[in-house]
Design an enzyme around this catalytic site. Structure first.
Site, PDB file in Angstrom:
ATOM      1  CB  ILE A 145      18.552  13.476  79.180  1.00 30.74           C
ATOM      2  CG1 ILE A 145      17.777  14.429  80.105  1.00 30.74           C
ATOM      3  CG2 ILE A 145      17.817  13.261  77.876  1.00 30.74           C
ATOM      4  CD1 ILE A 145      17.807  15.888  79.644  1.00 30.74           C
ATOM      5  CG  ASP A 146      17.737  14.083  84.287  1.00 38.10           C
ATOM      6  OD1 ASP A 146      18.041  14.971  83.473  1.00 38.10           O
ATOM      7  OD2 ASP A 146      16.605  13.975  84.791  1.00 38.10           O
ATOM      8  CG  MET A 188      17.555  20.234  81.223  1.00 37.94           C
ATOM      9  SD  MET A 188      16.304  19.361  80.247  1.00 37.94           S
ATOM     10  CE  MET A 188      15.020  20.600  80.187  1.00 37.94           C
ATOM     11  NE  ARG A 190      15.077  14.090  87.977  1.00 38.95           N
ATOM     12  CZ  ARG A 190      14.340  13.189  88.571  1.00 38.95           C
ATOM     13  NH1 ARG A 190      13.119  13.492  88.970  1.00 38.95           N
ATOM     14  NH2 ARG A 190      14.786  11.986  88.788  1.00 38.95           N
ATOM     15  CG  HIS A 291      12.461  21.003  77.213  1.00 39.78           C
ATOM     16  ND1 HIS A 291      12.374  22.131  77.987  1.00 39.78           N
ATOM     17  CD2 HIS A 291      11.859  20.011  77.906  1.00 39.78           C
ATOM     18  CE1 HIS A 291      11.736  21.840  79.105  1.00 39.78           C
ATOM     19  NE2 HIS A 291      11.415  20.563  79.087  1.00 39.78           N
ATOM     20  NE  ARG A 294      12.605  15.661  77.942  1.00 38.59           N
ATOM     21  CZ  ARG A 294      11.753  16.260  78.789  1.00 38.59           C
ATOM     22  NH1 ARG A 294      12.201  16.732  79.945  1.00 38.59           N
ATOM     23  NH2 ARG A 294      10.483  16.350  78.519  1.00 38.59           N
TER      24      ARG A 294
HETATM   25  O1  F6P Z   1      14.266  14.356  83.757  1.00 39.86           O
HETATM   26  C1  F6P Z   1      14.500  14.904  82.494  1.00 39.86           C
HETATM   27  C2  F6P Z   1      14.379  16.393  82.533  1.00 39.86           C
HETATM   28  O2  F6P Z   1      14.630  16.899  81.239  1.00 39.86           O
HETATM   29  C3  F6P Z   1      15.241  17.100  83.567  1.00 39.86           C
HETATM   30  O3  F6P Z   1      16.585  17.191  83.176  1.00 39.86           O
HETATM   31  C4  F6P Z   1      14.522  18.412  83.689  1.00 39.86           C
HETATM   32  O4  F6P Z   1      14.771  18.985  84.954  1.00 39.86           O
HETATM   33  C5  F6P Z   1      13.068  18.027  83.560  1.00 39.86           C
HETATM   34  O5  F6P Z   1      13.052  16.773  82.895  1.00 39.86           O
HETATM   35  C6  F6P Z   1      12.233  18.998  82.774  1.00 39.86           C
HETATM   36  O6  F6P Z   1      10.901  18.572  82.814  1.00 39.86           O
HETATM   37  P1  F6P Z   1       9.732  19.180  81.896  1.00 39.86           P
HETATM   38  O7  F6P Z   1       9.859  18.538  80.536  1.00 39.86           O
HETATM   39  O8  F6P Z   1       8.493  18.788  82.594  1.00 39.86           O
HETATM   40  O9  F6P Z   1       9.970  20.641  81.814  1.00 39.86           O
END
Ligand code: F6P
Length: 367
Positions: A145-146, A188, A190, A291, A294
């Site tokens: 997604i990033d 989100m 990163r 999330h 996602r």
């Molecule tokens: O890399 C995808 C992502 O959703 C980032 O945007 C976010 O920082 C990270 O993963 C979150 O990770 P987790 O699902 O381990 O909390």
């Protein structure tokens, strides 16, 4: 035209954080492969399936109806790394690491795979590149997604996350207007600001803060006050989780020790919201989207991109063109060596046309 190889059996896995469109890639590989008489083995939970021999044969029935489903029918994990697999000592609770890459090679050979398609982001492509050195025929597919993977103009999953963030901004607008509030939305991404910048533009955000441009709280507050003076009694601030103030550091939510990428960002929205409220005296609320970005069904754009990536990956396999990741280049399917992809971050360039557009329409970027 490249000479076709006789391909009998391939493996496929999804690794790293999930995103909408993973199932669309799996479907785009399995459907034509089955028609061509190629057997497809789906490994469960990313590289874990290869290390611990967890897999199932995939046929047309398994991929029927999954185009629109979010997540992955294979499961995924962002903790597994065959070169440094974490284990917990049941007595002491201490985490220790083992290199299980030879187990991966053994599974691959025992199953007589001709190739392996690995769908994932930066971490996945890095591991794949190392497995290529151990003799595995791997083709990568860029997911996240990033949108921060180098070597491709876009990853699948990004458009869906950006759409979710845009819908959130649309919803925040109505409540912000009613209550005359400042609304901060943390998204989100990163260390890259693609989701914040794109959704902020699409949703008509007033202030967009991205990691690539450290922000000055005075500029942010000046923009909020200017809007109030002009009679706009609300403001929408979109902030990327990886953003930081000028001279300040990142806000880290959590450090997950046994993860190959242990830093989890999050919380900059709260800091920003508090600072804005204290300095401007305007009531401020913070939403951390998390999330939700996602999850859910992929957008039509992501369904198409993921399908094109899946087909292109199968083509590379059939051409014996291994050690590559399929990519989008100038609107067309292309490929890039896996070695060139891992361990890097594709951030928003300073001269990005979207940044210019944002400035031209009066959006404050915090600098
Ligand atoms: O890399 C995808 C992502 O959703 C980032 O945007 C976010 O920082 C990270 O993963 C979150 O990770 P987790 O699902 O381990 O909390």
């Amino acid at each position: 035209m490249a000479k076709r190889r006789k391909v009998k059996r391939i493996g496929i896995l999804t690794a790293g954080g999930d995103c909408p469109g993973l199932n669309a890639v799996i479907r785009a590989v399995v459907k034509p492969a089955v028609e061509m008489g190629i057997e497809v083995i789906g490994f469960k939970d990313g590289y874990s399936g290869l290390m611990f021999n967890k897999w199932k044969k995939l046929d047309g029935h398994d991929v029927s109806g999954i185009l629109v489903q979010g997540g992955t029918i294979l499961g995924t994990s962002n903790k597994d790394n065959p070169f440094r697999q974490p284990f917990k000592d049941s007595r002491t609770g201490k985490v220790y690491y083992k290199d299980l890459s030879d187990d991966v090679v053994r599974t691959y050979k025992r199953l007589k795979l001709d190739a392996l398609i690995c769908i994932g982001g930066d971490g996945t492509q890095t591991v794949s590149s190392k497995l290529v050195e151990k003799g595995l025929n791997i083709v990568g597919v860029p997911k996240t997604i990033d949108n921060d993977l180098v070597g491709t103009d876009m990853t699948f999953g990004f458009d869906s996350a950006m759409t979710t963030a845009t819908e959130a901004i649309d919803k925040l607008h109505t409540t912000a207007q009613s209550h005359h509030r400042v609304m901060v939305l943390e998204v989100m991404g990163r260390y890259a600001g693609w989701i914040a910048l794109s959704s902020g533009l699409a949703g008509g955000g007033d202030i967009i803060i991205i990691p690539e441009i450290p922000y000055d709280i005075n500029s942010v507050c000046a923009k909020v006050r200017e809007r109030s003076r002009k009679g706009k009694r609300f403001s929408i601030v979109v902030v990327a989780e990886g953003a930081r103030p000028k001279g300040g550091g990142l806000v880290v939510k959590e450090v997950i020790k046994d993860s190959p990428d242990p830093i989890r960002l999050g919380g900059i929205g709260n800091k920003l919201g508090k600072d804005i409220e204290e300095r401007t005296g305007l009531e401020t609320r913070v939403t951390i989207l998390g999330h939700i970005q996602r999850g859910g069904t992929p957008t039509p754009f992501d369904r198409i991109l993921a399908t094109r990536f899946g087909i292109a990956a199968l083509e590379l396999v059939r051409n014996g063109d291994f050690g590559k990741m399929v990519c989008l280049r100038n609107g067309k399917m292309a490929s890039i060596s896996l070695e060139k992809v891992g361990g890097k971050v594709r951030t928003v360039p300073k001269n990005c046309e979207m940044i210019k557009a944002a400035r031209m329409i009066g959006i404050c970027l915090g600098d």
